[in-house]
Design a protein around this motif. Structure first.
Motif, PDB file in Angstrom:
ATOM      1  N   CYS A  56       0.877  -1.304  -0.114  1.00  0.00           N
ATOM      2  CA  CYS A  56       0.012  -0.078  -0.072  1.00  0.00           C
ATOM      3  C   CYS A  56       0.791   1.605   0.077  1.00  0.00           C
ATOM      4  CB  CYS A  56      -0.795   0.204   1.095  1.00  0.00           C
ATOM      5  SG  CYS A  56      -1.961  -1.351   1.301  1.00  0.00           S
ATOM      6  N   LEU A  57       0.469   2.303  -0.807  1.00  0.00           N
ATOM      7  CA  LEU A  57       1.023   3.469  -0.758  1.00  0.00           C
ATOM      8  C   LEU A  57       0.009   4.616  -0.389  1.00  0.00           C
ATOM      9  CD1 LEU A  57       3.539   5.411  -1.469  1.00  0.00           C
ATOM     10  CD2 LEU A  57       2.733   5.654  -3.789  1.00  0.00           C
ATOM     11  N   ASP A  58       0.221   5.215   0.897  1.00  0.00           N
ATOM     12  CA  ASP A  58      -1.011   5.979   1.326  1.00  0.00           C
ATOM     13  C   ASP A  58      -0.269   7.450   1.292  1.00  0.00           C
ATOM     14  OD1 ASP A  58      -2.078   3.414   2.212  1.00  0.00           O
ATOM     15  OD2 ASP A  58      -1.466   3.416   4.242  1.00  0.00           O
ATOM     16  N   VAL A  59      -1.205   8.269   0.555  1.00  0.00           N
ATOM     17  CA  VAL A  59      -0.497   9.617   0.685  1.00  0.00           C
ATOM     18  C   VAL A  59      -1.502  10.752   0.888  1.00  0.00           C
ATOM     19  CG1 VAL A  59       1.375   9.240  -1.141  1.00  0.00           C
ATOM     20  CG2 VAL A  59      -0.904   9.858  -1.887  1.00  0.00           C
ATOM     21  N   GLY A  60      -1.099  11.922   1.454  1.00  0.00           N
ATOM     22  CA  GLY A  60      -1.740  13.146   1.646  1.00  0.00           C
ATOM     23  C   GLY A  60      -1.214  14.065   0.755  1.00  0.00           C
ATOM     24  N   LEU A  61      -2.110  14.723  -0.177  1.00  0.00           N
ATOM     25  CA  LEU A  61      -1.607  15.748  -1.084  1.00  0.00           C
ATOM     26  C   LEU A  61      -1.889  17.045  -0.744  1.00  0.00           C
ATOM     27  CD1 LEU A  61      -2.129  14.141  -4.649  1.00  0.00           C
ATOM     28  CD2 LEU A  61      -0.049  13.578  -3.005  1.00  0.00           C
ATOM     29  N   SER A  62      -1.167  18.194  -0.973  1.00  0.00           N
ATOM     30  CA  SER A  62      -1.783  19.534  -0.616  1.00  0.00           C
ATOM     31  C   SER A  62      -2.895  19.734  -1.507  1.00  0.00           C
ATOM     32  CB  SER A  62      -0.557  20.487  -0.706  1.00  0.00           C
ATOM     33  OG  SER A  62       0.068  20.263  -1.987  1.00  0.00           O
ATOM     34  N   ARG A  63      -3.035  19.366  -2.873  1.00  0.00           N
ATOM     35  CA  ARG A  63      -4.137  19.407  -3.706  1.00  0.00           C
ATOM     36  C   ARG A  63      -3.870  18.473  -4.896  1.00  0.00           C
ATOM     37  NH1 ARG A  63      -2.669  21.355  -8.781  1.00  0.00           N
ATOM     38  NH2 ARG A  63      -0.551  22.297  -8.883  1.00  0.00           N
ATOM     39  N   LEU A  64      -5.092  18.070  -5.403  1.00  0.00           N
ATOM     40  CA  LEU A  64      -5.160  17.084  -6.264  1.00  0.00           C
ATOM     41  C   LEU A  64      -5.210  17.558  -7.718  1.00  0.00           C
ATOM     42  CD1 LEU A  64      -6.146  14.239  -5.936  1.00  0.00           C
ATOM     43  CD2 LEU A  64      -8.641  14.782  -6.129  1.00  0.00           C
ATOM     44  N   PRO A  65      -4.092  17.270  -8.486  1.00  0.00           N
ATOM     45  CA  PRO A  65      -3.807  17.865  -9.598  1.00  0.00           C
ATOM     46  C   PRO A  65      -4.941  17.634 -10.898  1.00  0.00           C
ATOM     47  CG  PRO A  65      -2.068  16.456  -9.334  1.00  0.00           C
ATOM     48  CD  PRO A  65      -3.173  16.152  -7.953  1.00  0.00           C
ATOM     49  N   GLN A  66      -5.754  16.309 -10.748  1.00  0.00           N
ATOM     50  CA  GLN A  66      -6.798  15.970 -11.715  1.00  0.00           C
ATOM     51  C   GLN A  66      -8.127  15.588 -10.733  1.00  0.00           C
ATOM     52  OE1 GLN A  66      -6.850  16.287 -15.007  1.00  0.00           O
ATOM     53  NE2 GLN A  66      -4.741  16.835 -15.012  1.00  0.00           N
ATOM     54  N   PRO A  67      -8.696  16.518 -10.330  1.00  0.00           N
ATOM     55  CA  PRO A  67      -9.894  16.089  -9.497  1.00  0.00           C
ATOM     56  C   PRO A  67     -10.968  15.319 -10.103  1.00  0.00           C
ATOM     57  CG  PRO A  67      -9.635  18.622  -9.485  1.00  0.00           C
ATOM     58  CD  PRO A  67      -8.830  17.959 -10.540  1.00  0.00           C
ATOM     59  N   ARG A  68     -11.069  14.924 -11.371  1.00  0.00           N
ATOM     60  CA  ARG A  68     -11.927  14.060 -11.857  1.00  0.00           C
ATOM     61  C   ARG A  68     -11.182  12.532 -11.673  1.00  0.00           C
ATOM     62  NH1 ARG A  68     -16.252  15.154 -15.122  1.00  0.00           N
ATOM     63  NH2 ARG A  68     -15.588  13.473 -16.283  1.00  0.00           N
ATOM     64  N   ASN A  69     -10.038  12.413 -11.484  1.00  0.00           N
ATOM     65  CA  ASN A  69      -9.389  11.115 -11.764  1.00  0.00           C
ATOM     66  C   ASN A  69      -9.450  10.502 -10.264  1.00  0.00           C
ATOM     67  OD1 ASN A  69      -8.952  11.685 -14.435  1.00  0.00           O
ATOM     68  ND2 ASN A  69      -6.649  11.506 -14.200  1.00  0.00           N
ATOM     69  N   THR A  70     -10.573  10.145  -9.905  1.00  0.00           N
ATOM     70  CA  THR A  70     -10.817   9.613  -8.657  1.00  0.00           C
ATOM     71  C   THR A  70     -10.607   7.910  -8.302  1.00  0.00           C
ATOM     72  OG1 THR A  70     -13.029   9.219  -8.956  1.00  0.00           O
ATOM     73  CG2 THR A  70     -12.390  11.497  -7.914  1.00  0.00           C
ATOM     74  N   PHE A  71     -10.491   7.144  -9.345  1.00  0.00           N
ATOM     75  CA  PHE A  71     -10.715   5.966  -9.008  1.00  0.00           C
ATOM     76  C   PHE A  71      -9.962   4.968 -10.296  1.00  0.00           C
ATOM     77  CE2 PHE A  71     -12.295   1.468  -8.867  1.00  0.00           C
ATOM     78  CZ  PHE A  71     -12.237   1.002  -7.616  1.00  0.00           C
ATOM     79  N   ALA A  72      -9.268   4.022 -10.060  1.00  0.00           N
ATOM     80  CA  ALA A  72      -8.857   3.130 -11.101  1.00  0.00           C
ATOM     81  C   ALA A  72      -8.823   1.853 -10.582  1.00  0.00           C
ATOM     82  CB  ALA A  72      -7.553   3.777 -11.549  1.00  0.00           C
ATOM     83  N   LEU A  73      -8.981   0.774 -11.415  1.00  0.00           N
ATOM     84  CA  LEU A  73      -8.734  -0.444 -11.056  1.00  0.00           C
ATOM     85  C   LEU A  73      -7.910  -1.167 -12.121  1.00  0.00           C
ATOM     86  CD1 LEU A  73      -9.601  -2.935  -9.002  1.00  0.00           C
ATOM     87  CD2 LEU A  73     -11.577  -3.209 -10.646  1.00  0.00           C
ATOM     88  N   GLY A  74      -6.842  -1.785 -11.677  1.00  0.00           N
ATOM     89  CA  GLY A  74      -6.080  -2.950 -12.489  1.00  0.00           C
ATOM     90  C   GLY A  74      -6.892  -3.962 -12.946  1.00  0.00           C
ATOM     91  N   ILE A  75      -6.549  -4.316 -14.390  1.00  0.00           N
ATOM     92  CA  ILE A  75      -7.162  -5.294 -15.299  1.00  0.00           C
ATOM     93  C   ILE A  75      -6.344  -6.236 -15.520  1.00  0.00           C
ATOM     94  CG2 ILE A  75      -8.800  -6.040 -17.060  1.00  0.00           C
ATOM     95  CD1 ILE A  75     -10.143  -4.240 -15.122  1.00  0.00           C
ATOM     96  N   ASP A  76      -5.051  -6.068 -15.915  1.00  0.00           N
ATOM     97  CA  ASP A  76      -4.199  -7.211 -16.126  1.00  0.00           C
ATOM     98  C   ASP A  76      -3.062  -7.292 -14.919  1.00  0.00           C
ATOM     99  OD1 ASP A  76      -3.121  -4.627 -16.862  1.00  0.00           O
ATOM    100  OD2 ASP A  76      -2.285  -5.213 -18.814  1.00  0.00           O
ATOM    101  N   GLN A  77      -3.223  -6.391 -14.170  1.00  0.00           N
ATOM    102  CA  GLN A  77      -2.257  -6.263 -13.190  1.00  0.00           C
ATOM    103  C   GLN A  77      -3.219  -6.025 -11.705  1.00  0.00           C
ATOM    104  OE1 GLN A  77       1.011  -6.587 -12.665  1.00  0.00           O
ATOM    105  NE2 GLN A  77       1.107  -6.938 -14.879  1.00  0.00           N
ATOM    106  N   PRO A  78      -2.768  -6.614 -10.481  1.00  0.00           N
ATOM    107  CA  PRO A  78      -3.781  -6.343  -9.466  1.00  0.00           C
ATOM    108  C   PRO A  78      -3.517  -5.200  -8.689  1.00  0.00           C
ATOM    109  CG  PRO A  78      -1.925  -7.858  -8.924  1.00  0.00           C
ATOM    110  CD  PRO A  78      -1.797  -7.586 -10.363  1.00  0.00           C
ATOM    111  N   LEU A  79      -3.862  -4.015  -9.252  1.00  0.00           N
ATOM    112  CA  LEU A  79      -3.700  -2.755  -8.849  1.00  0.00           C
ATOM    113  C   LEU A  79      -5.011  -1.942  -8.399  1.00  0.00           C
ATOM    114  CD1 LEU A  79      -0.666  -1.729 -11.466  1.00  0.00           C
ATOM    115  CD2 LEU A  79      -0.586  -2.222  -8.835  1.00  0.00           C
ATOM    116  N   TYR A  80      -4.812  -0.917  -7.704  1.00  0.00           N
ATOM    117  CA  TYR A  80      -5.992  -0.220  -6.901  1.00  0.00           C
ATOM    118  C   TYR A  80      -5.400   1.158  -6.926  1.00  0.00           C
ATOM    119  CZ  TYR A  80      -9.215   1.266  -3.375  1.00  0.00           C
ATOM    120  OH  TYR A  80      -9.951   1.993  -2.660  1.00  0.00           O
ATOM    121  N   PHE A  81      -6.515   2.125  -7.137  1.00  0.00           N
ATOM    122  CA  PHE A  81      -6.290   3.480  -6.847  1.00  0.00           C
ATOM    123  C   PHE A  81      -7.577   4.124  -6.480  1.00  0.00           C
ATOM    124  CE2 PHE A  81      -6.796   7.930  -8.196  1.00  0.00           C
ATOM    125  CZ  PHE A  81      -5.565   8.596  -7.938  1.00  0.00           C
TER     126      PHE A  81
END
Ligand SMILES: Cc1cc2nc3c(=O)[nH]c(=O)nc-3n(C[C@H](O)[C@H](O)[C@H](O)COP(=O)(O)OP(=O)(O)OC[C@H]3O[C@@H](n4cnc5c(N)ncnc54)[C@H](O)[C@@H]3O)c2cc1C
Length: 442
Positions: A282-307
């Protein structure tokens, strides 16, 4: 002067399972002591608060309608938060590229992830979920089930990704199909929420209920053995040699920990040997701001990844800031390469994020659950406890115990089941209860 002669219940472990067990046992009138080895309560449900960011230990989502929610409601612990923000910016990660993630029938039909035949197969499987005889699949692995039901490789990949997301378990060759499908149904029908201020709110809520009912909670108290005499529990010994008197003990940590406290109990050793931990990086981060507010979720299809940007749904970051959890299901062989991989996912979704990091924690290999429902052991119903054969007065709780649910749902359900078993009159007088006497709900 009156003397309290109620049975003394010692709960070892101050995570969700132990605190749940303590709350129920104390409400049943027992004299309860919780021993927690760490300085803080919560175990893997702890939330670290730094510079206004609330970081859970990896991505945590509460399953609506799951056992945890039922138990928390029964105890009066509030669960406030919001569902993942997947409606506008949910992506599938495939071949290092981002594509739209199908999150419903319309986006499935228009998705570029799958050929038409694959879309039909996925839609057909989703439509049949409710009519499937899931219970008959306890001894079948999810992978075997998938191969039998779905032919298109791309469709299989999408379904595997969704099952990993809902179960956290990458080992689909061993995961029981019944539990996988039940968990998937739970996730798709009611969904999940990210909790305002993090999962510590559950920890605090459970601890308050337990204390209000009279339980004593002791931190920095590491248990090293359970002392028994004539087959009956007498005390729990701490690392400093102190002995805490007990009539009943509830061991609410890992199976190997339970076995180490009672090395002469074969059942505990067998359970520890049979458990297969679910791990993650797990990589847990706190950012001062979100560069791309619309990019909120991603799921790996060919790799077991999560964002996922958890602060897009729950109050976890200071004004203008963001809390993001990136994860790999299953710990990577090379921790450094695993860290780079998660950093790359973060940059792909949020370009420039690396320059905005205020808080950061990388966990190369964390135990998400001490076991998962294994097909070879008959699925969730094959999981052990809370009774421990050959050890009257000893009970177990945790995310590897009992017949219902996965992840934290299991911890809370088994915490309740252990307390109910431990507080039955027979448990105190005879040091044992019969399995059939257990509450049918657990
Ligand atoms: C990265 C990650 C993501 C997760 N995501 C989700 C999710 O999205 N949804 C979900 O439902 N679940 C999730 N989980 C699982 C959930 O966090 C756990 O199932 C739950 O917190 C386990 O609670 P527990 O009380 O059973 O165990 P623990 O939290 O491990 O608690 C055991 C406690 O026992 C204490 N202890 C151990 N040994 C001793 C000793 N000798 N003496 C005294 N105390 C001792 C430990 O310090 C600890 O506090 C996730 C877990 C992780 C790690």
């Amino acid at each position: 002067m009156t003397t309290n002669t109620a049975a003394r219940v010692v709960v070892v472990g101050g995570g969700l399972a132990g605190l749940t067990a303590a709350a129920y046992a104390a409400r049943a009138g027992r004299r309860v002591t919780v021993l927690e080895k760490a300085t803080e309560l919560g175990g893997r449900a702890a939330t670290h608060e730094k510079k206004g960011f609330s970081l859970n230990i990896g991505p945590h989502a509460l399953y609506r309608g799951g056992e945890a929610e039922h138990v928390l409601a029964e105890l009066g612990v509030e669960t406030k938060g919001g569902p993942p923000a997947t409606s506008s910016g949910a992506y599938a990660l495939q071949g290092g590229l981002l594509r739209a993630l199908p999150t419903g029938p319309v986006s499935l039909l228009t998705s570029s992830l799958l050929p038409l035949v694959g879309k039909i197969e996925v839609a057909r499987l989703l439509a049949r979920l409710d009519s499937l005889d899931v219970a008959s699949l306890a001894g079948t692995s999810f992978e075997a089930f998938l191969r039998a039901k779905v032919r298109t490789p791309e469709a299989r990949d999408v379904i595997r990704a969704l099952i990993r997301l809902s179960t956290y378990t990458p080992d689909l060759e061993r995961l029981a199909a019944d539990a996988a499908l039940e968990q998937f149904k739970l996730a798709t029908t009611r969904g999940v929420i990210y909790l305002h201020d993090g999962w510590r709110t559950l920890v605090q809520g459970l601890a308050e209920v337990a204390r209000a009912a009279g339980a004593e909670i002791v931190a920095s108290a590491k248990a090293v053995s359970v002392i028994r005499e004539d087959g009956r529990v007498k005390a729990v010994r701490l690392v400093d040699g102190a002995e805490i008197p007990a009539d009943v003990v509830i061991l609410a940590a890992s199976p190997s920990f339970a076995s180490s406290l009672l090395p002469d109990v074969p059942a505990l050793a067998d359970w520890a040997a049979a458990a297969i931990p679910v791990t993650a990086a797990c990589l847990d981060v706190g950012l001062s701001r979100l560069p791309q507010p619309r990019n909120t979720f991603a799921l790996g299809i060919d790799q077991p990844l999560y964002f996922s940007v958890h602060s897009a749904s729950a109050r976890l970051a200071p004004e203008g800031g963001a809390v993001i959890h990136v994860a790999r299901y299953g710990a990577p062989n090379d921790p450094r390469a695993g860290e780079r991989e998660l950093e790359e996912v973060l940059e792909l979704l949020q370009p420039g994020a690396k320059h905005l990091v205020v808080e950061r924690r990388y966990l190369p290999s964390i135990t998400v659950a001490h076991d998962f429902p294994q097909a070879a052991r008959g699925g969730a119903r094959g999981r052990p406890g809370p009774l421990v054969p050959g050890a009257p007065g000893v009970f177990v709780a945790g995310d590897w115990v009992g017949p219902v649910g996965m992840l934290a749902d299991v911890s809370l359900a088994s915490g309740r089941a252990a307390a109910q078993a431990a507080t039955r009159r027979e448990a105190n007088v005879l040091g044992q209860v019969r399995v059939k006497d257990l509450d049918a709900r657990v």
